[in-house]
Scaffold this active site. Structure first.
Site, short mmCIF file in Angstrom:
data_model
loop_
_atom_site.label_atom_id
_atom_site.label_comp_id
_atom_site.label_asym_id
_atom_site.label_seq_id
_atom_site.Cartn_x
_atom_site.Cartn_y
_atom_site.Cartn_z
N GLY A 32 11.36 -2.62 2.90
CA GLY A 32 12.94 -2.71 2.61
C GLY A 32 13.87 -4.02 1.74
O GLY A 32 14.94 -4.41 2.11
N THR A 69 0.19 5.16 -0.13
CA THR A 69 -0.30 6.89 -0.33
C THR A 69 0.67 7.81 -1.46
O THR A 69 1.71 8.06 -1.27
CB THR A 69 -0.22 7.45 1.15
N ARG A 81 8.11 1.24 -2.28
CA ARG A 81 9.81 1.75 -2.97
C ARG A 81 10.39 1.29 -4.47
O ARG A 81 9.95 1.85 -4.94
CB ARG A 81 10.45 2.70 -2.24
N TYR A 136 -2.18 4.73 13.22
CA TYR A 136 -2.80 5.19 13.42
C TYR A 136 -3.60 4.99 13.88
O TYR A 136 -3.63 4.02 15.20
CB TYR A 136 -3.49 5.08 11.78
N HIS A 166 -6.42 -1.54 7.74
CA HIS A 166 -4.95 -0.66 8.26
C HIS A 166 -4.28 -1.22 9.53
O HIS A 166 -4.85 0.23 10.04
CB HIS A 166 -5.01 1.09 7.65
N GLY A 167 -3.81 -1.27 9.67
CA GLY A 167 -3.38 -1.46 11.72
C GLY A 167 -2.19 -1.87 11.82
O GLY A 167 -1.20 -1.92 13.13
N ALA A 168 -1.81 -0.44 10.92
CA ALA A 168 0.20 -0.44 11.19
C ALA A 168 -0.05 1.16 11.41
O ALA A 168 -0.82 2.18 11.46
CB ALA A 168 1.03 -1.01 10.09
N HIS A 169 1.33 1.48 11.57
CA HIS A 169 2.37 2.73 11.03
C HIS A 169 1.21 4.32 12.15
O HIS A 169 1.56 4.85 11.50
CB HIS A 169 2.20 2.95 10.15
N GLN A 186 -6.25 -0.96 0.86
CA GLN A 186 -6.40 -0.99 2.13
C GLN A 186 -7.33 -0.02 2.37
O GLN A 186 -7.61 1.69 2.41
CB GLN A 186 -4.82 -0.51 2.53
N PRO A 246 0.46 -1.54 0.11
CA PRO A 246 -0.07 0.23 -0.28
C PRO A 246 0.81 1.31 0.15
O PRO A 246 2.10 1.04 1.07
CB PRO A 246 -1.03 0.27 1.17
C1 LIG Z 1 5.47 7.34 -0.87
C2 LIG Z 1 4.85 5.70 0.58
C3 LIG Z 1 3.53 5.83 0.46
C4 LIG Z 1 3.11 4.21 1.68
N1 LIG Z 1 2.21 4.81 1.88
C5 LIG Z 1 1.35 3.63 2.82
C6 LIG Z 1 0.23 3.05 3.36
O1 LIG Z 1 -0.89 3.84 2.44
N2 LIG Z 1 0.22 2.55 4.19
C7 LIG Z 1 0.94 1.58 4.05
O2 LIG Z 1 0.62 0.65 5.38
N3 LIG Z 1 1.71 1.77 4.29
C8 LIG Z 1 2.19 2.88 3.56
N4 LIG Z 1 4.01 2.91 3.14
C9 LIG Z 1 4.90 1.69 3.74
C10 LIG Z 1 5.00 0.61 2.43
O3 LIG Z 1 3.85 0.34 2.14
C11 LIG Z 1 6.31 0.24 3.22
O4 LIG Z 1 5.72 -0.75 3.95
C12 LIG Z 1 7.43 0.90 3.19
O5 LIG Z 1 7.44 1.98 2.22
C13 LIG Z 1 8.69 0.31 3.10
O6 LIG Z 1 8.58 -0.78 1.86
P1 LIG Z 1 9.94 -0.86 1.29
O7 LIG Z 1 11.15 -0.79 1.76
O8 LIG Z 1 9.62 -2.14 -0.13
O9 LIG Z 1 9.53 0.55 0.22
C14 LIG Z 1 4.35 3.90 2.33
C15 LIG Z 1 5.52 4.61 1.73
C16 LIG Z 1 6.03 4.98 1.60
C17 LIG Z 1 7.40 5.36 0.98
#
Ligand SMILES: Cc1cc2nc3c(=O)[nH]c(=O)nc-3n(C[C@H](O)[C@H](O)[C@H](O)COP(=O)(O)O)c2cc1C
Length: 470
Positions: free
Chosen positions: A403, A130, A425, A286, A281-284, A203, A128
């Protein structure tokens, strides 16, 4: 120079011409004048939508017959159309490997996987992400191209976080799924993913206290498990500034069922829009984490104090959602080890394990966990922690994120550490990530500066496909 308002590229021209376009009151959003323009349906449909081919072209022609790409974007349209039509089918990809002397079976990420009724052709999931391009919380036609670029036959995509209600929002231009208009706006986007054989989960999200009165109906204060405010000095790197958070209001115990119900209705709406399921969405940091994590939750009622009580709210949401749309259409994302938005926990292992075990009761499709190494959204750090106990405890499909690159993704699947790996990313910057993984081709670098700008093309659908990079 400004393009005329008849020219579909006027949006880009206007955004560039408006000094406030990208930053109003320290937040990334268009100025009020352009916000009004952005809300117009003609918005940037020309070049973005007409890049589509096949069944999508019919949709865009029907709906945006008047939109024409400018010369610059016309060239991009041609290039993308060529690339899209050259995209390999599953069997063809295999042939390429045989020709190159590479065995497909040597790439664990590209092995098929069955979960519930879903037959996935590989293990690479779109995380997911944003994108803040859903003006006035309405998904836009340019998302058709964005998601369909990242769709493969039998691939799983998870949508950007999508608000469940008018109190759920905390950022500019994030999509919602609580109104009929939003549901209708999602439909062509979901159809586009399905037209290419993809599987699409929505999500569903409530930000809780990660908000300000500006984003709330009638300027009311945001809601949370607590009335503790986010302290200044915190940001998520997406244009939101700590000073803009409004101290939240602690939900009364009899208000909680209404929020649970908002998730239930959002799940129902997601299915109406055509999604194959929802990810809660139960993370980060929120709203769900504001209940789960003891750094935030200071309640003394049955939603606080003990681990079981703190997890009651998210589990009620899971139960309501499962009852509404069926367990095989429900996943959840958790980040027990993260401490984004000042939502840390004193015993993340116990929290992660308790949730993994408790979720088994509802037999949901998947549990999606963010790696402990992702202490912040963007940086990996050393950690003694592992998701392995949660992977072992959870009976359904396990997804990891955070990562990962091609090598450690392959290792994680190869070692049965997980069933699927979500890429954020890298997938954002490489719409053809699966093909690049197949060929072990170089990857485009992502550009943080354009993650959250409102442009419907730049940093969104303009990352090059493989053919133009090798
Ligand atoms: C631009 C951006 C937007 C993101 N938006 C969300 C989101 O809407 N929901 C969510 O659960 N995590 C979001 N994340 C976290 C990512 O889903 C992911 O867990 C995080 O980028 C680490 O994974 P990666 O190393 O593969 O980028 C976002 C991350 C980035 C960089």
């Amino acid at each position: 120079m400004l393009a005329s308002s008849q020219d579909p590229c006027w949006l880009k021209a206007n955004l560039q011409a408006c000094p406030q376009a990208y930053r109003t009151r320290a937040r990334v959003r268009p100025c009020p004048k352009h916000t009004r323009k952005l809300a117009r349906p003609v918005l940037a449909q020309g070049h973005a939508a007409s890049m589509l081919v096949g069944p999508l072209a019919a949709y865009t022609q029907k709906n945006h017959a008047r939109a024409r790409p400018c010369r610059k974007h016309a060239r991009r349209v041609e290039a993308i159309n060529e690339r899209e039509t050259e995209t390999l089918g599953d069997g063809e990809a295999q042939k390429v490997h045989q020709m190159a002397g590479v065995e497909v079976t040597n790439i664990p990420l590209l092995t098929p996987y069955k979960t519930g009724k879903l037959q996935l052709s590989h293990r690479v999931v779109l995380a997911p992400l944003t994108r803040q391009r859903s003006y006035n919380n309405i998904p836009q036609p340019h998302a058709i191209l964005y998601y369909s670029q990242r769709t493969t036959k039998g691939g799983l995509l998870i949508s950007e976080a999508t608000g469940v209600s008018d109190t759920a929002q905390g950022y500019p231009d994030t999509p919602g799924i609580w109104t009929k208009e939003q549901v209708e706006a999602w439909k062509p986007i979901v159809d586009a993913v399905h037209a290419k054989g993809g599987i699409f989960f929505c999500q569903i999200w409530h930000v809780g206290r990660v908000s300000s009165s500006d984003f709330q109906p009638n300027g009311q204060v945001p809601i949370s498990s607590t009335d503790k405010s986010l302290k200044p000095s915190v940001g998520w790197g997406n244009g939101i500034d700590a000073v803009e958070f409004t101290p939240p209001r602690k939900l009364k115990i009899d208000e909680i069922p209404q929020i649970v119900n908002d998730f239930r209705i959002a799940a129902r709406n997601a299915i109406k829009a055509g999604f194959d399921g929802v990810e809660i969405h139960g993370a980060h940091g929120y709203l769900l984490e504001q209940f789960m994590k003891d750094e935030v939750n200071d309640r003394t009622d049955e939603y606080g104090v003990t681990l079981q009580n703190r997890c009651r709210f998210p589990l009620e949401i899971v139960e309501a959602t499962v009852n509404e749309i069926g367990a095989e259409k429900v996943g959840i994302r958790l980040s027990p080890f993260a401490s984004y938005m000042q939502a840390g926990d004193s015993n993340p292992e116990a929290l992660g394990l308790f949730m993994a075990q408790s979720l088994n009761k509802y037999e949901i499709l998947y549990c999606h966990m963010v790696e402990p190494r992702m202490k912040t959204v963007g940086e990996k750090s050393e950690t003694p922690h592992s998701l392995l106990p949660m992977r072992k405890a959870f009976n359904g499909t396990f997804i990891v994120a955070g990562g990962y690159d091609r090598e450690d993704g392959n290792k994680a699947i190869g070692n049965n550490f997980t069933d699927l790996v979500a890429y954020g990313r890298l997938f954002l910057a490489n719409p053809d990530l699966i093909k690049r993984f197949e060929l072990d081709a170089p990857l485009n670098k992502y550009n943080r500066e354009t993650f959250y700008i409102p442009d419907p093309v730049v940093g969104y659908t303009d990352y090059p496909f493989l053919e133009s990079t090798i």
